[in-house]
Design a protein around this motif. Structure first.
Motif, PDB file in Angstrom:
ATOM      1  N   GLY A 144       0.812  -1.219   0.000  1.00 19.78           N
ATOM      2  CA  GLY A 144       0.000   0.000   0.000  1.00 19.78           C
ATOM      3  C   GLY A 144       0.837   1.257   0.000  1.00 19.78           C
ATOM      4  N   SER A 145       2.114   1.138  -0.319  1.00 23.03           N
ATOM      5  CA  SER A 145       2.967   2.323  -0.333  1.00 23.03           C
ATOM      6  C   SER A 145       3.965   2.231  -1.486  1.00 23.03           C
ATOM      7  CB  SER A 145       3.702   2.484   0.993  1.00 23.03           C
ATOM      8  OG  SER A 145       4.621   1.436   1.177  1.00 23.03           O
ATOM      9  N   LEU A 146       4.391   3.415  -1.926  1.00 22.69           N
ATOM     10  CA  LEU A 146       5.365   3.532  -2.999  1.00 22.69           C
ATOM     11  C   LEU A 146       6.224   4.756  -2.765  1.00 22.69           C
ATOM     12  CD1 LEU A 146       3.212   2.947  -6.207  1.00 22.69           C
ATOM     13  CD2 LEU A 146       5.152   1.566  -5.480  1.00 22.69           C
ATOM     14  N   PRO A 147       7.470   4.721  -3.217  1.00 22.04           N
ATOM     15  CA  PRO A 147       8.259   5.952  -3.191  1.00 22.04           C
ATOM     16  C   PRO A 147       7.574   6.996  -4.084  1.00 22.04           C
ATOM     17  CG  PRO A 147       9.663   4.044  -3.619  1.00 22.04           C
ATOM     18  CD  PRO A 147       8.238   3.580  -3.703  1.00 22.04           C
ATOM     19  N   ALA A 148       7.616   8.245  -3.670  1.00 17.81           N
ATOM     20  CA  ALA A 148       6.969   9.317  -4.438  1.00 17.81           C
ATOM     21  C   ALA A 148       7.475   9.347  -5.873  1.00 17.81           C
ATOM     22  CB  ALA A 148       7.195  10.662  -3.754  1.00 17.81           C
ATOM     23  N   ARG A 149       8.766   9.151  -6.062  1.00 14.93           N
ATOM     24  CA  ARG A 149       9.355   9.182  -7.409  1.00 14.93           C
ATOM     25  C   ARG A 149       8.745   8.085  -8.288  1.00 14.93           C
ATOM     26  NH1 ARG A 149      14.875   9.802  -6.484  1.00 14.93           N
ATOM     27  NH2 ARG A 149      14.574  11.997  -6.852  1.00 14.93           N
ATOM     28  N   THR A 177       9.045   9.393   5.495  1.00 15.74           N
ATOM     29  CA  THR A 177      10.418   9.395   4.992  1.00 15.74           C
ATOM     30  C   THR A 177      10.691   8.015   4.394  1.00 15.74           C
ATOM     31  OG1 THR A 177      11.083  10.968   6.675  1.00 15.74           O
ATOM     32  CG2 THR A 177      12.838   9.696   5.620  1.00 15.74           C
ATOM     33  N   ASN A 178      11.351   7.996   3.277  1.00 14.96           N
ATOM     34  CA  ASN A 178      11.693   6.746   2.616  1.00 14.96           C
ATOM     35  C   ASN A 178      12.865   6.112   3.370  1.00 14.96           C
ATOM     36  OD1 ASN A 178      12.536   4.699   0.904  1.00 14.96           O
ATOM     37  ND2 ASN A 178      12.335   5.923  -0.953  1.00 14.96           N
ATOM     38  N   PRO A 179      12.682   4.915   3.932  1.00 17.98           N
ATOM     39  CA  PRO A 179      13.782   4.293   4.692  1.00 17.98           C
ATOM     40  C   PRO A 179      14.988   3.970   3.819  1.00 17.98           C
ATOM     41  CG  PRO A 179      11.913   2.789   4.516  1.00 17.98           C
ATOM     42  CD  PRO A 179      11.481   4.099   3.926  1.00 17.98           C
ATOM     43  N   ALA A 180      14.779   3.798   2.518  1.00 23.04           N
ATOM     44  CA  ALA A 180      15.885   3.486   1.610  1.00 23.04           C
ATOM     45  C   ALA A 180      16.622   4.742   1.151  1.00 23.04           C
ATOM     46  CB  ALA A 180      15.362   2.718   0.394  1.00 23.04           C
ATOM     47  N   ASP A 181      15.975   5.911   1.306  1.00 24.65           N
ATOM     48  CA  ASP A 181      16.581   7.168   0.842  1.00 24.65           C
ATOM     49  C   ASP A 181      15.930   8.316   1.607  1.00 24.65           C
ATOM     50  OD1 ASP A 181      17.582   9.380  -0.445  1.00 24.65           O
ATOM     51  OD2 ASP A 181      16.724   8.898  -2.404  1.00 24.65           O
ATOM     52  N   ALA A 182      16.590   8.793   2.636  1.00 27.65           N
ATOM     53  CA  ALA A 182      16.020   9.816   3.514  1.00 27.65           C
ATOM     54  C   ALA A 182      15.710  11.124   2.794  1.00 27.65           C
ATOM     55  CB  ALA A 182      16.956  10.087   4.688  1.00 27.65           C
ATOM     56  N   ARG A 183      16.250  11.310   1.591  1.00 22.93           N
ATOM     57  CA  ARG A 183      15.964  12.539   0.830  1.00 22.93           C
ATOM     58  C   ARG A 183      14.629  12.490   0.110  1.00 22.93           C
ATOM     59  NH1 ARG A 183      20.506  12.428  -3.184  1.00 22.93           N
ATOM     60  NH2 ARG A 183      20.089  10.237  -2.886  1.00 22.93           N
ATOM     61  N   SER A 184      14.029  11.305   0.059  1.00 20.62           N
ATOM     62  CA  SER A 184      12.753  11.169  -0.652  1.00 20.62           C
ATOM     63  C   SER A 184      11.673  10.671   0.303  1.00 20.62           C
ATOM     64  CB  SER A 184      12.910  10.206  -1.825  1.00 20.62           C
ATOM     65  OG  SER A 184      13.170   8.894  -1.365  1.00 20.62           O
ATOM     66  N   SER A 185      10.442  10.654  -0.198  1.00 17.81           N
ATOM     67  CA  SER A 185       9.340  10.237   0.668  1.00 17.81           C
ATOM     68  C   SER A 185       8.617   9.025   0.088  1.00 17.81           C
ATOM     69  CB  SER A 185       8.350  11.391   0.868  1.00 17.81           C
ATOM     70  OG  SER A 185       7.784  11.783  -0.359  1.00 17.81           O
ATOM     71  N   MET A 186       7.938   8.351   0.990  1.00 22.08           N
ATOM     72  CA  MET A 186       7.066   7.234   0.638  1.00 22.08           C
ATOM     73  C   MET A 186       5.630   7.733   0.773  1.00 22.08           C
ATOM     74  SD  MET A 186       8.873   4.452   0.019  1.00 22.08           S
ATOM     75  CE  MET A 186       7.791   3.068   0.281  1.00 22.08           C
ATOM     76  N   ILE A 187       4.788   7.350  -0.150  1.00 21.68           N
ATOM     77  CA  ILE A 187       3.360   7.669  -0.075  1.00 21.68           C
ATOM     78  C   ILE A 187       2.673   6.378   0.344  1.00 21.68           C
ATOM     79  CG2 ILE A 187       1.351   8.571  -1.293  1.00 21.68           C
ATOM     80  CD1 ILE A 187       3.794  10.493  -1.242  1.00 21.68           C
ATOM     81  N   ARG A 188       1.963   6.437   1.479  1.00 28.51           N
ATOM     82  CA  ARG A 188       1.352   5.234   2.048  1.00 28.51           C
ATOM     83  C   ARG A 188      -0.158   5.409   2.171  1.00 28.51           C
ATOM     84  NH1 ARG A 188       0.725   4.041   7.510  1.00 28.51           N
ATOM     85  NH2 ARG A 188       2.235   5.676   8.025  1.00 28.51           N
ATOM     86  N   LEU A 189      -0.862   4.404   1.721  1.00 28.34           N
ATOM     87  CA  LEU A 189      -2.319   4.376   1.791  1.00 28.34           C
ATOM     88  C   LEU A 189      -2.754   4.146   3.239  1.00 28.34           C
ATOM     89  CD1 LEU A 189      -4.893   4.274  -0.010  1.00 28.34           C
ATOM     90  CD2 LEU A 189      -4.556   1.800  -0.141  1.00 28.34           C
ATOM     91  N   LEU A 190      -3.690   4.962   3.716  1.00 28.28           N
ATOM     92  CA  LEU A 190      -4.258   4.795   5.054  1.00 28.28           C
ATOM     93  C   LEU A 190      -5.593   4.053   4.948  1.00 28.28           C
ATOM     94  CD1 LEU A 190      -3.534   8.330   6.575  1.00 28.28           C
ATOM     95  CD2 LEU A 190      -2.353   6.165   7.063  1.00 28.28           C
ATOM     96  N   PRO A 191      -6.094   3.515   6.070  1.00 31.40           N
ATOM     97  CA  PRO A 191      -7.359   2.790   6.011  1.00 31.40           C
ATOM     98  C   PRO A 191      -8.513   3.587   5.365  1.00 31.40           C
ATOM     99  CG  PRO A 191      -6.286   2.358   8.100  1.00 31.40           C
ATOM    100  CD  PRO A 191      -5.472   3.427   7.407  1.00 31.40           C
ATOM    101  N   ALA A 192      -8.588   4.885   5.641  1.00 32.20           N
ATOM    102  CA  ALA A 192      -9.657   5.700   5.029  1.00 32.20           C
ATOM    103  C   ALA A 192      -9.495   5.765   3.511  1.00 32.20           C
ATOM    104  CB  ALA A 192      -9.651   7.108   5.618  1.00 32.20           C
TER     105      ALA A 192
END
Length: 168
Positions: A57-62, A92-107
């Motif tokens: 349910g999540s992906l790096p923003a890039r 914060t993306n654990p693999a690359d702190a300069r980028s972000s992860m977009i994660r789906l929430l239950p809503a």
């Protein structure tokens, strides 16, 4: 000296205009249905659908930008709005702190799961059910040919989908 363009014949013009007009009208109709039926915009739906299709349910923003073929600024604006609605969160993306992860929430998962059945009914009503299986196969093959051509002849590097590159 510029050469005279090869203008479209009446047959070519009819096909081109019908294709473009049908595409536009279908997209407008489906966007209106989606908003009225679920309160989601087309952009909301696209992001929620992509995220919901991934096991985590999540992906790096890039990567999300690349899948949607969006500019970074558009994704940033859209995800900020969706975060305010409680659909997603940016981590914060654990693999690359300069980028972000977009994660789906239950809503967000509930929103896409509630919206998808009616959206598919509208796609069937306004598109799929109007065509025979053979016509669907032909349409798919034609569009795949166009997509293949576009993939082989990419847009110039210094442009966006809305703004062609300038000639040097």
């Amino acid at each position: 000296m510029p050469t005279e363009p090869t203008w479209l014949s009446p047959r070519e013009d009819r096909a081109w205009r019908a294709f473009m007009h049908a595409h536009h009208q279908l997209a407008v109709r489906l966007r209106r249905h989606l908003l009225e039926d679920s309160g989601l915009t087309e952009a909301d739906y696209e992001i929620l659908a992509v995220l919901s299709e991934h096991a985590t349910g999540s992906l790096p923003a890039r990567e999300l930008c690349a899948l949607l073929q969006w500019e970074k600024s558009r994704l940033s604006h859209q995800t900020r709005r969706m975060q305010e609605h409680g659909f997603i969160v940016r981590d914060t993306n654990p693999a690359d702190a300069r980028s972000s992860m977009i994660r789906l929430l239950p809503a967000g998962r509930r929103a896409i799961e509630d919206a998808a059945p009616q959206h598919v009914r509208n796609v069937r009503r306004h598109f799929i059910d109007l065509l025979t299986p053979a016509e669907l196969d032909i349409l798919a093959a034609l569009n795949e040919r166009i997509l293949g051509h576009l993939a082989e002849d990419p847009f110039p590097e210094h442009s966006t989908p809305d703004e062609p590159a300038l000639s040097p």
